[in-house]
Design an enzyme around this catalytic site. Structure first.
Site, PDB file in Angstrom:
ATOM      1  N   SER A 201       0.836  -1.197   0.000  1.00 24.31           N
ATOM      2  CA  SER A 201       0.000   0.000   0.000  1.00 24.31           C
ATOM      3  C   SER A 201       0.880   1.260   0.000  1.00 24.31           C
ATOM      4  O   SER A 201       1.704   1.438  -0.893  1.00 24.31           O
ATOM      5  CB  SER A 201      -0.968  -0.050   1.188  1.00 24.31           C
ATOM      6  OG  SER A 201      -2.026   0.850   1.013  1.00 24.31           O
TER       7      SER A 201
ATOM      8  N   ASP B   8      -9.767  -6.189  -4.068  1.00 26.47           N
ATOM      9  CA  ASP B   8      -9.255  -5.011  -3.360  1.00 26.47           C
ATOM     10  C   ASP B   8     -10.066  -3.778  -3.764  1.00 26.47           C
ATOM     11  O   ASP B   8     -10.231  -3.497  -4.950  1.00 26.47           O
ATOM     12  CB  ASP B   8      -7.777  -4.825  -3.728  1.00 26.47           C
ATOM     13  CG  ASP B   8      -7.055  -3.824  -2.843  1.00 26.47           C
ATOM     14  OD1 ASP B   8      -7.725  -3.040  -2.141  1.00 26.47           O
ATOM     15  OD2 ASP B   8      -5.812  -3.829  -2.867  1.00 26.47           O
TER      16      ASP B   8
ATOM     17  N   HIS C   8      -7.272  -6.096   0.311  1.00 27.21           N
ATOM     18  CA  HIS C   8      -6.121  -5.197   0.299  1.00 27.21           C
ATOM     19  C   HIS C   8      -4.896  -5.780   1.021  1.00 27.21           C
ATOM     20  O   HIS C   8      -3.847  -5.146   1.035  1.00 27.21           O
ATOM     21  CB  HIS C   8      -6.519  -3.858   0.940  1.00 27.21           C
ATOM     22  CG  HIS C   8      -5.562  -2.744   0.688  1.00 27.21           C
ATOM     23  ND1 HIS C   8      -5.181  -2.340  -0.576  1.00 27.21           N
ATOM     24  CD2 HIS C   8      -4.884  -1.936   1.550  1.00 27.21           C
ATOM     25  CE1 HIS C   8      -4.330  -1.334  -0.485  1.00 27.21           C
ATOM     26  NE2 HIS C   8      -4.129  -1.075   0.789  1.00 27.21           N
TER      27      HIS C   8
END
Length: 254
Positions: free
Chosen positions: A80, A206, A233
């Site tokens: 991320s 996601d 995610h």
């Protein structure tokens, strides 16, 4: 400024970079698997876990803080926001990043007129407003968003919550500045400058870094894309064995 690092195993150096709202402890199980073949370093980004704050809190300074504590070239895995830090680090110090793996990351985390594959700016603004009110509830909401759509979201959410509780929660200033980085970062035009081998590990469910991001990056770079079916995610948690296997194959351990 000190960056907190935990090191496991021996071999070539491999750095794991966490995302927004958490700390390096989230990588614990992944690190234990990878440490059978590599010298794995889990870092807490500045202002998170046990690491000191850095000012100004910018993507470039987050990359600089890591570059300063790793004098030799390393493999990098970024999840991320951590993937954006990894991209920035590879752009700033091409000789330092031997390979880069992007896990559920994006060159632009908010929607733009020519970029629909992201969260709305309003969603991130709502998190910023929430932090000023109920800090703990806002973090928990964010963790929930990360598992939304995931096939086994409840167990992944518990893993994220357990991980967050293991170390000091990120400083408020780091969370607020981190959201600004997420809103302002757009590295799309610079990705062709990345000279290191690239692996893309994404989840097809996601909501924050949709599968189209991975597909777009694969088309742009010719990099290998691993799409984890049923993952949200956090594919390194929900699809641990497949994630580690893909990582080891990419790095040369079949």
């Amino acid at each position: 400024m000190s960056v907190y690092i935990e090191t496991f195993g021996q071999g070539e150096d491999l750095v794991l970079i966490h995302g927004w709202g958490i700390h390096g402890g989230i990588w614990q199980r992944t690190a234990e698997h990878l440490a059978r073949h590599y010298c794995v370093h889990i870092v807490d980004l500045p202002g998170c876990g046990a690491s000191d704050m850095v000012s100004p809190y910018t993507l470039a300074n987050l990359a600089n803080s890591l570059d300063a504590v790793f004098p030799l070239a390393v493999h990098v895995v970024g999840w991320s926001l951590g993937g954006a830090v990894g991209m920035q680090w590879a752009l700033q110090a091409a000789d330092k990043v031997r390979s880069l793996t992007l896990c559920a990351s994006s060159p632009s985390f908010i929607q733009r007129p020519d970029w629909p594959y992201a969260t709305s700016a309003e969603t991130l603004s709502a998190f910023a407003a929430g932090l000023a009110g109920d800090y703990a509830a806002t973090l928990n909401t964010f963790l929930g968003l990360q598992v939304m759509g995931s096939r086994d979201g409840r167990s992944v959410l518990r893993a994220l919550q357990r991980g967050l509780a293991e170390r000091p929660v990120p400083q408020l200033a780091a969370l607020v500045a981190g959201l600004t980085i997420l809103k302002e970062t757009d590295l799309r035009s610079r990705l062709t400058e990345l000279g290191c081998p690239l692996l893309l590990q994404y989840g097809d469910r996601d909501r924050m870094a949709p599968s189209q991001v991975g597909e777009w990056l694969a088309r742009l770079s010719g990099a290998q894309l691993v799409m984890h079916t049923g993952a949200g995610h956090a594919p390194f948690i929900s699809h641990e064995a497949a994630f580690v296997a893909a990582q080891l194959e990419f790095l040369g351990h079949h």
